[in-house]
Design an enzyme around this catalytic site. Structure first.
Site, mmCIF file in Angstrom:
data_model
loop_
_atom_site.group_PDB
_atom_site.id
_atom_site.type_symbol
_atom_site.label_atom_id
_atom_site.label_comp_id
_atom_site.label_asym_id
_atom_site.label_seq_id
_atom_site.Cartn_x
_atom_site.Cartn_y
_atom_site.Cartn_z
ATOM 1 N N CYS A 16 36.472 6.472 -8.563
ATOM 2 C CA CYS A 16 37.020 6.197 -9.924
ATOM 3 C C CYS A 16 36.353 4.801 -10.351
ATOM 4 O O CYS A 16 35.150 4.971 -10.839
ATOM 5 C CB CYS A 16 38.361 5.918 -9.988
ATOM 6 S SG CYS A 16 39.146 6.163 -11.607
ATOM 7 N N HIS A 35 40.300 11.208 -7.059
ATOM 8 C CA HIS A 35 40.713 10.342 -6.115
ATOM 9 C C HIS A 35 41.208 11.058 -4.812
ATOM 10 O O HIS A 35 42.252 11.551 -4.644
ATOM 11 C CB HIS A 35 42.171 9.658 -6.551
ATOM 12 C CG HIS A 35 41.768 8.462 -7.645
ATOM 13 N ND1 HIS A 35 42.009 7.186 -7.206
ATOM 14 C CD2 HIS A 35 41.792 8.619 -9.006
ATOM 15 C CE1 HIS A 35 41.541 6.618 -8.434
ATOM 16 N NE2 HIS A 35 41.680 7.450 -9.434
ATOM 17 N N GLU A 69 41.810 9.731 -1.895
ATOM 18 C CA GLU A 69 42.823 9.158 -1.257
ATOM 19 C C GLU A 69 44.407 9.120 -1.713
ATOM 20 O O GLU A 69 45.455 8.750 -1.308
ATOM 21 C CB GLU A 69 42.506 7.462 -1.267
ATOM 22 C CG GLU A 69 42.990 6.676 -2.640
ATOM 23 C CD GLU A 69 42.060 7.252 -3.750
ATOM 24 O OE1 GLU A 69 41.445 7.839 -3.910
ATOM 25 O OE2 GLU A 69 42.402 6.313 -4.820
#
Lengths: 83, 164
Positions: B25, B142, B144
């Protein structure tokens, strides 16, 4: 040394989408304004001391290359005037 | 701006020494600005912040980031960005393709790469790219945030395995 103001204008390269300009244009049209086109740009005014205008321009150009503009997506121009 | 922060020098050195470097990001924007990866991420086509789940296709599975997947596999990851549109000059895009540097592309759930599946107007649906070396990569979605069953998505685990 003299005092100069370098004006650096940064704009999207030709062919690179400019969503902010498109959104702004749509908003203006919605408000009833008649316009053919609209482009956006960022303008930085840098006050600096330099030996002459050419030196001031060189330094402002370096600033544009390094930080103010992203060469992948932006074009920029530099104008120098006495402050 | 952050691409010129002092810490980036250390990141650059670590990357040169072989440490895996992943920009996610805002990290992807910085990675490109710092020249660790090609191209640039800029304002979404919508000119708005977008927060939604998307599908991406694994374009190159022969990297540490994608070793857990098969080439062509479709995974679901969340995006949350206002400036995620990937831009690159045409000749450099061609170079990316020829050298297999595209890591992920936005796609339909069945893997088809369409303009409709591109959430932010990214050139060629590119969602993530590799640097010169495979251990340096950036991506806009993302992974994660898709690693815990309690969060409802686990497809991102494989990307983070590159650090294990």
């Amino acid at each position: 040394m003299s005092a100069y103001t370098a004006t650096v204008t940064v704009r999207p390269k030709r062919g690179v989408l400019d969503p902010e300009a498109e959104t702004t244009q749509r908003a203006l049209e919605r408000l009833g304004f008649d316009l053919a086109d609209l482009r956006s740009a960022d303008r930085f005014e840098v006050d600096l001391d330099a030996a002459d205008a050419a030196a001031a321009r060189a330094r402002a150009t370096e600033m544009a290359e390094w930080l103010l503009a992203n060469p992948t997506i932006h074009d920029y121009d530099v104008e120098v005037g006495e402050a | 701006m952050a691409a010129h922060a002092p810490i980036l020098e250390e990141v650059r050195e670590a990357a040169a020494d072989g440490t895996p470097v992943l920009g996610i990001c805002n990290g992807a924007q910085i990675g490109c600005e710092a020249g660790l990866t090609p191209g640039a991420f800029t304002t979404n086509e919508s000119a708005r912040f977008q927060c939604e789940p998307v599908h991406v296709r694994v374009e190159n599975a022969a990297t540490p980031w994608t070793a857990a997947y098969d080439e062509g596999e479709v995974i679901e990851l969340p995006i949350a960005h206002g400036e995620g549109r990937f831009e690159i000059a045409d000749d450099r895009l061609q170079q990316l393709e020829e050298t297999d540097r595209v890591l992920f592309r936005y796609c339909e759930p069945d893997g088809e790469v369409t303009a409709a599946a591109d959430p932010n107007g990214s050139t060629d649906n590119v969602a993530g790219v590799l640097g010169t070396d495979d251990h340096v990569a950036v991506l806009m979605p993302h992974p994660e945030r898709a690693t815990l069953p309690d969060l409802g998505a686990t497809d991102g685990q494989g990307v983070l395995r590159a650090f294990a």
